[in-house]
Design a protein around this motif. Sequence first.
Motif, PDB file in Angstrom:
ATOM      1  N   TYR A  88     -96.231  28.585  37.112  1.00 48.56           N
ATOM      2  CA  TYR A  88     -95.443  29.072  35.979  1.00 48.56           C
ATOM      3  C   TYR A  88     -94.887  30.441  36.362  1.00 48.56           C
ATOM      4  N   ASN A 127     -93.010  27.370  32.240  1.00 51.33           N
ATOM      5  CA  ASN A 127     -93.582  26.500  33.281  1.00 51.33           C
ATOM      6  C   ASN A 127     -92.496  26.200  34.305  1.00 51.33           C
ATOM      7  N   ASP A 168     -88.955  25.979  32.355  1.00 46.96           N
ATOM      8  CA  ASP A 168     -88.763  25.500  30.980  1.00 46.96           C
ATOM      9  C   ASP A 168     -88.932  26.654  29.985  1.00 46.96           C
ATOM     10  N   SER A 169     -88.808  26.333  28.697  1.00 49.54           N
ATOM     11  CA  SER A 169     -88.789  27.411  27.694  1.00 49.54           C
ATOM     12  C   SER A 169     -90.150  28.072  27.529  1.00 49.54           C
ATOM     13  N   LYS A 170     -91.200  27.407  28.050  1.00 45.47           N
ATOM     14  CA  LYS A 170     -92.548  28.019  28.000  1.00 45.47           C
ATOM     15  C   LYS A 170     -92.867  28.719  29.327  1.00 45.47           C
ATOM     16  N   LEU A 196     -83.421  32.325  26.398  1.00 42.43           N
ATOM     17  CA  LEU A 196     -83.841  30.951  26.696  1.00 42.43           C
ATOM     18  C   LEU A 196     -82.659  30.005  26.891  1.00 42.43           C
TER      19      LEU A 196
END
Length: 290
Positions: free
Chosen positions: A265, A258, A254-256, A276
Amino acid sequence: MPEYIFGDINGVFEGDNFPDRIALREAKIHLVTVAGIDGNRNVGASSIVLNGGYKDDFDIGDEIIYTGHGGNDTNSKRQIADQSWEAIGNKALLVSEIHGLPIRVTRGAKHKSKHSPQTGYQYGGLYTIVDHFQEIGQDGFLICRYRLKKNSTNLHEDENPSSLLTNAKETKRSYVTILRIIRDTRISREIKDLYNYTCQVCGIMISLRDIKYAEAAHIKPLGQPHGGQDTKDNVICLCPNHHVMFDKGMFTIDSKLNLIGIDGYSKLSSKHQIDLSNLKYHREHVYIND
Ligand SMILES: [Zn+2]
């Protein structure tokens, strides 16, 4: 130190003839004028010349079993000692194999093969080293051997185009049965160097002795219809397991950063900027989320 060019040389085609090793060097095909292997243990080998130095060499055109260097009496051409994987040229060939680098092949008139020229030297095109092994050679000493498979055909335009098609097809088919060859590009090498060949997901680094191995995974896949680019913002450094899992959509990011689909992560170097939107594309088009 010479700058090694990997791959075809502009303006040089398969079947081009050269009178001697000096001419090969001037054409930038093979920069050293005596050794059969051109390269070093850091960058790998970019070129080999077969010219009858080793009687164990085997050559059926699209496939060559090439004998490494060392332990050879230059006068009698007989093997008088074992060869070692640590000899510079042999190590260079291992590096090329592990990184999937293309290698130029040139045959000299003294090389016993129907693919050799009558005189001088002939450029034979690009090959990939698909495996290596050690065995006892005809003279009773250990030799280091490498199996090379032809990559593709790069002929002058006036050559028969149908033979070109046949060759390309055969080469492709043979790869499927051999192994998964991951070819290095400049970008993939830079990203792998940045992570010291450590997987961004599991942190594992694989090495064959001191030759590190990792794979550069494209986040947004290359080719149509995806249109992903071979750029640093679209490449991550993974181990082979996580590369396959990522390409097959068994997990995504995901964008973080994770991981989705597996725990954890993704580690990211502060020097590495990922686009992204490429991650978003992977989540929406590649990841299997049901
Ligand atoms: Zn991994």
